[in-house]
Design a protein around this motif. Structure first.
Motif, PDB file in Angstrom:
ATOM      1  N   GLN A 251      82.860 -16.510  60.064  1.00  0.00           N
ATOM      2  CA  GLN A 251      83.376 -16.185  58.735  1.00  0.00           C
ATOM      3  C   GLN A 251      82.317 -15.465  57.902  1.00  0.00           C
ATOM      4  N   GLU A 252      81.063 -15.900  58.027  1.00  0.00           N
ATOM      5  CA  GLU A 252      79.977 -15.214  57.338  1.00  0.00           C
ATOM      6  C   GLU A 252      79.781 -13.817  57.924  1.00  0.00           C
ATOM      7  N   ALA A 253      79.917 -13.692  59.247  1.00  0.00           N
ATOM      8  CA  ALA A 253      79.805 -12.384  59.892  1.00  0.00           C
ATOM      9  C   ALA A 253      80.861 -11.422  59.347  1.00  0.00           C
ATOM     10  N   ARG A 254      82.055 -11.942  59.158  1.00  0.00           N
ATOM     11  CA  ARG A 254      83.131 -11.092  58.622  1.00  0.00           C
ATOM     12  C   ARG A 254      82.770 -10.580  57.231  1.00  0.00           C
ATOM     13  N   ARG A 255      82.180 -11.444  56.427  1.00  0.00           N
ATOM     14  CA  ARG A 255      81.761 -11.027  55.078  1.00  0.00           C
ATOM     15  C   ARG A 255      80.689  -9.945  55.148  1.00  0.00           C
ATOM     16  N   LEU A 256      79.720 -10.125  56.056  1.00  0.00           N
ATOM     17  CA  LEU A 256      78.649  -9.138  56.202  1.00  0.00           C
ATOM     18  C   LEU A 256      79.196  -7.786  56.651  1.00  0.00           C
ATOM     19  N   LEU A 257      80.141  -7.814  57.582  1.00  0.00           N
ATOM     20  CA  LEU A 257      80.739  -6.559  58.047  1.00  0.00           C
ATOM     21  C   LEU A 257      81.457  -5.833  56.908  1.00  0.00           C
ATOM     22  N   LEU A 258      82.150  -6.599  56.076  1.00  0.00           N
ATOM     23  CA  LEU A 258      82.833  -5.993  54.926  1.00  0.00           C
ATOM     24  C   LEU A 258      81.842  -5.397  53.933  1.00  0.00           C
ATOM     25  N   ASP A 259      80.634  -5.979  53.888  1.00  0.00           N
ATOM     26  CA  ASP A 259      79.601  -5.474  52.982  1.00  0.00           C
ATOM     27  C   ASP A 259      78.843  -4.290  53.551  1.00  0.00           C
ATOM     28  N   GLY A 260      79.195  -3.868  54.781  1.00  0.00           N
ATOM     29  CA  GLY A 260      78.591  -2.662  55.336  1.00  0.00           C
ATOM     30  C   GLY A 260      77.609  -2.864  56.468  1.00  0.00           C
ATOM     31  N   ALA A 261      77.353  -4.110  56.882  1.00  0.00           N
ATOM     32  CA  ALA A 261      76.421  -4.352  57.987  1.00  0.00           C
ATOM     33  C   ALA A 261      77.040  -3.843  59.288  1.00  0.00           C
ATOM     34  N   ASN A 262      76.178  -3.393  60.225  1.00  0.00           N
ATOM     35  CA  ASN A 262      76.738  -2.967  61.510  1.00  0.00           C
ATOM     36  C   ASN A 262      76.860  -4.159  62.448  1.00  0.00           C
ATOM     37  N   VAL A 263      77.564  -3.960  63.551  1.00  0.00           N
ATOM     38  CA  VAL A 263      77.910  -5.059  64.438  1.00  0.00           C
ATOM     39  C   VAL A 263      76.676  -5.688  65.077  1.00  0.00           C
ATOM     40  N   THR A 264      75.752  -4.859  65.569  1.00  0.00           N
ATOM     41  CA  THR A 264      74.562  -5.384  66.249  1.00  0.00           C
ATOM     42  C   THR A 264      73.692  -6.194  65.294  1.00  0.00           C
ATOM     43  N   GLU A 265      73.462  -5.670  64.094  1.00  0.00           N
ATOM     44  CA  GLU A 265      72.660  -6.395  63.096  1.00  0.00           C
ATOM     45  C   GLU A 265      73.305  -7.732  62.759  1.00  0.00           C
ATOM     46  N   THR A 266      74.627  -7.717  62.585  1.00  0.00           N
ATOM     47  CA  THR A 266      75.349  -8.942  62.228  1.00  0.00           C
ATOM     48  C   THR A 266      75.254  -9.968  63.347  1.00  0.00           C
ATOM     49  N   ALA A 267      75.401  -9.510  64.579  1.00  0.00           N
ATOM     50  CA  ALA A 267      75.316 -10.422  65.722  1.00  0.00           C
ATOM     51  C   ALA A 267      73.967 -11.121  65.758  1.00  0.00           C
ATOM     52  N   LEU A 268      72.886 -10.366  65.588  1.00  0.00           N
ATOM     53  CA  LEU A 268      71.539 -10.947  65.615  1.00  0.00           C
ATOM     54  C   LEU A 268      71.327 -11.889  64.439  1.00  0.00           C
ATOM     55  N   GLN A 269      71.808 -11.498  63.266  1.00  0.00           N
ATOM     56  CA  GLN A 269      71.630 -12.335  62.078  1.00  0.00           C
ATOM     57  C   GLN A 269      72.369 -13.663  62.196  1.00  0.00           C
ATOM     58  N   MET A 270      73.491 -13.643  62.911  1.00  0.00           N
ATOM     59  CA  MET A 270      74.269 -14.864  63.101  1.00  0.00           C
ATOM     60  C   MET A 270      73.803 -15.683  64.304  1.00  0.00           C
ATOM     61  N   GLY A 271      72.732 -15.243  64.939  1.00  0.00           N
ATOM     62  CA  GLY A 271      72.129 -16.037  66.005  1.00  0.00           C
ATOM     63  C   GLY A 271      72.676 -15.786  67.397  1.00  0.00           C
ATOM     64  N   TYR A 272      73.435 -14.699  67.579  1.00  0.00           N
ATOM     65  CA  TYR A 272      73.978 -14.394  68.905  1.00  0.00           C
ATOM     66  C   TYR A 272      72.946 -13.634  69.725  1.00  0.00           C
ATOM     67  N   GLN A 273      72.944 -13.891  71.039  1.00  0.00           N
ATOM     68  CA  GLN A 273      71.999 -13.249  71.933  1.00  0.00           C
ATOM     69  C   GLN A 273      72.363 -11.795  72.197  1.00  0.00           C
ATOM     70  N   SER A 274      73.644 -11.463  72.071  1.00  0.00           N
ATOM     71  CA  SER A 274      74.068 -10.091  72.327  1.00  0.00           C
ATOM     72  C   SER A 274      75.288  -9.756  71.479  1.00  0.00           C
ATOM     73  N   ALA A 275      75.465  -8.453  71.240  1.00  0.00           N
ATOM     74  CA  ALA A 275      76.637  -7.996  70.488  1.00  0.00           C
ATOM     75  C   ALA A 275      77.915  -8.250  71.280  1.00  0.00           C
ATOM     76  N   THR A 276      77.812  -8.245  72.611  1.00  0.00           N
ATOM     77  CA  THR A 276      78.985  -8.488  73.454  1.00  0.00           C
ATOM     78  C   THR A 276      79.513  -9.903  73.262  1.00  0.00           C
ATOM     79  N   GLN A 277      78.606 -10.874  73.300  1.00  0.00           N
ATOM     80  CA  GLN A 277      79.014 -12.269  73.087  1.00  0.00           C
ATOM     81  C   GLN A 277      79.613 -12.443  71.696  1.00  0.00           C
ATOM     82  N   PHE A 278      78.971 -11.842  70.696  1.00  0.00           N
ATOM     83  CA  PHE A 278      79.458 -11.921  69.323  1.00  0.00           C
ATOM     84  C   PHE A 278      80.865 -11.340  69.213  1.00  0.00           C
ATOM     85  N   SER A 279      81.086 -10.159  69.807  1.00  0.00           N
ATOM     86  CA  SER A 279      82.387  -9.504  69.738  1.00  0.00           C
ATOM     87  C   SER A 279      83.464 -10.345  70.404  1.00  0.00           C
ATOM     88  N   ARG A 280      83.121 -10.964  71.526  1.00  0.00           N
ATOM     89  CA  ARG A 280      84.090 -11.781  72.251  1.00  0.00           C
ATOM     90  C   ARG A 280      84.533 -12.986  71.417  1.00  0.00           C
TER      91      ARG A 280
END
Length: 305
Positions: A251-280
């Motif tokens: 839910q926080e990731a969704r807010r960050l994306l709406l604020d303009g963050a890119n997917v890779t940055e958001t994934a790392l900030q939310m503690g995910y090891q990869s953008a693929t895992q985050f997207s899934r």
């Protein structure tokens, strides 16, 4: 007040018309939205016993009552009934006929979702001297009714519903938490959480959703065993600590994306090891991948300009 009541009845009538146009095959009809059900009866019923799960039920037409322990709770059109924990009840429809069937709409409502909206919207509540028992009957408002109306319309469009319905549900929760009965509703939904050791654990996970969870340390925080922690946490939030943390992160990731963050940055900030895992995991919760979500938002914005 009279005008407001007239407006409430007007929206109730619109909701009723939407439902009566549907081909309802059962008395408990599961819509295309996983958390939304329609309840109908064409005649009064005898009392029937069963478990009542955490939910919010809106009466559209007819009248019913429920017996919870020694207490009888009666509610009618314009009322909603909210429950926060699984509890045994005896329910009975009092007013229904073929010409004017009993109609109600129910959404699943785990207390954790109420707590999450209150936290994210920075809503604060102070307990009063009332005794809360995990069940609450309140009066609906225009905003709440319009939320149910949106859900019923979305249920006719499964593709749109998968994407939009969760946000409409959160809107309904928000209006419940900002109305005249907000404090009573909040503490009725979270009475178990407020009254038990698990409240400290839920609060810690909510406030530290980006931290690594150590289940043994959480159990010590709540002064309970690991097995008791899992049971009580899931009873209150409907999820395990890790599942609850994951939902807060997404839910926080969704807010960050709406604020303009890119997917890779958001994934790392939310503690995910990869953008693929985050997207899934993002797609599993919201129905769309982060890229699809951003594209749909941009398309919607372009069509409006």
């Amino acid at each position: 007040m009279e005008n407001n009541q007239e407006n409430v009845q007007e929206v109730l009538n619109r909701i009723l018309n939407l439902i009566l146009k549907l081909s309802l095959r059962t008395n408990i009809y599961q819509t295309e939205i996983s958390f939304l059900q329609i309840l109908t009866e064409k005649s009064p019923t005898v009392g029937s016993k069963g478990p009542l799960k955490p939910s919010l039920c809106l009466i559209v037409q007819g009248k019913t009552h429920m017996q919870v322990g020694e207490n009888i709770i009666e509610y009618k059109p314009g009322n909603f009934l909210a429950t926060s924990v699984n509890m045994p009840v005896t329910g009975q429809v009092l007013e229904a006929s073929a010409a004017a069937p009993y109609v109600a709409v129910r959404i699943e409502l785990p207390p954790g979702e109420v707590a999450a909206v209150a936290t994210e919207a920075d809503l604060k509540f102070r307990p009063n001297s009332k005794q809360y028992h995990g069940i609450f009957v309140g009066k609906t408002t225009i905003e709440i009714l319009e939320g149910f109306e949106k859900l019923l319309k979305l249920s006719q469009n499964p593709k749109a519903a998968k994407y939009l319905a969760p946000s409409v549900k959160r809107e309904i929760i928000y209006w419940l938490l900002t109305g005249e009965e907000a404090t009573d509703f909040y503490f009725s939904m979270l009475w178990h959480q407020e009254a038990s050791q698990i409240s400290r654990v839920v609060d810690w996970v909510t406030q530290n959703f980006n931290s690594t969870i150590n289940i043994k340390e959480l159990a010590r925080l709540g002064n309970m065993s690991v097995s008791s922690l899992h049971y009580k946490f899931k009873e209150v939030t409907g999820k395990t600590p890790l599942q609850y943390q994951k939902q807060l992160r997404l839910q926080e990731a969704r807010r960050l994306l709406l604020d303009g963050a890119n997917v890779t940055e958001t994934a790392l900030q939310m503690g995910y090891q990869s953008a693929t895992q985050f997207s899934r995991e993002y797609k599993r919760l919201f129905g769309l991948s982060p890229v699809q979500y951003l594209r749909s938002r941009n398309d919607a914005h372009s069509s409006q300009t």
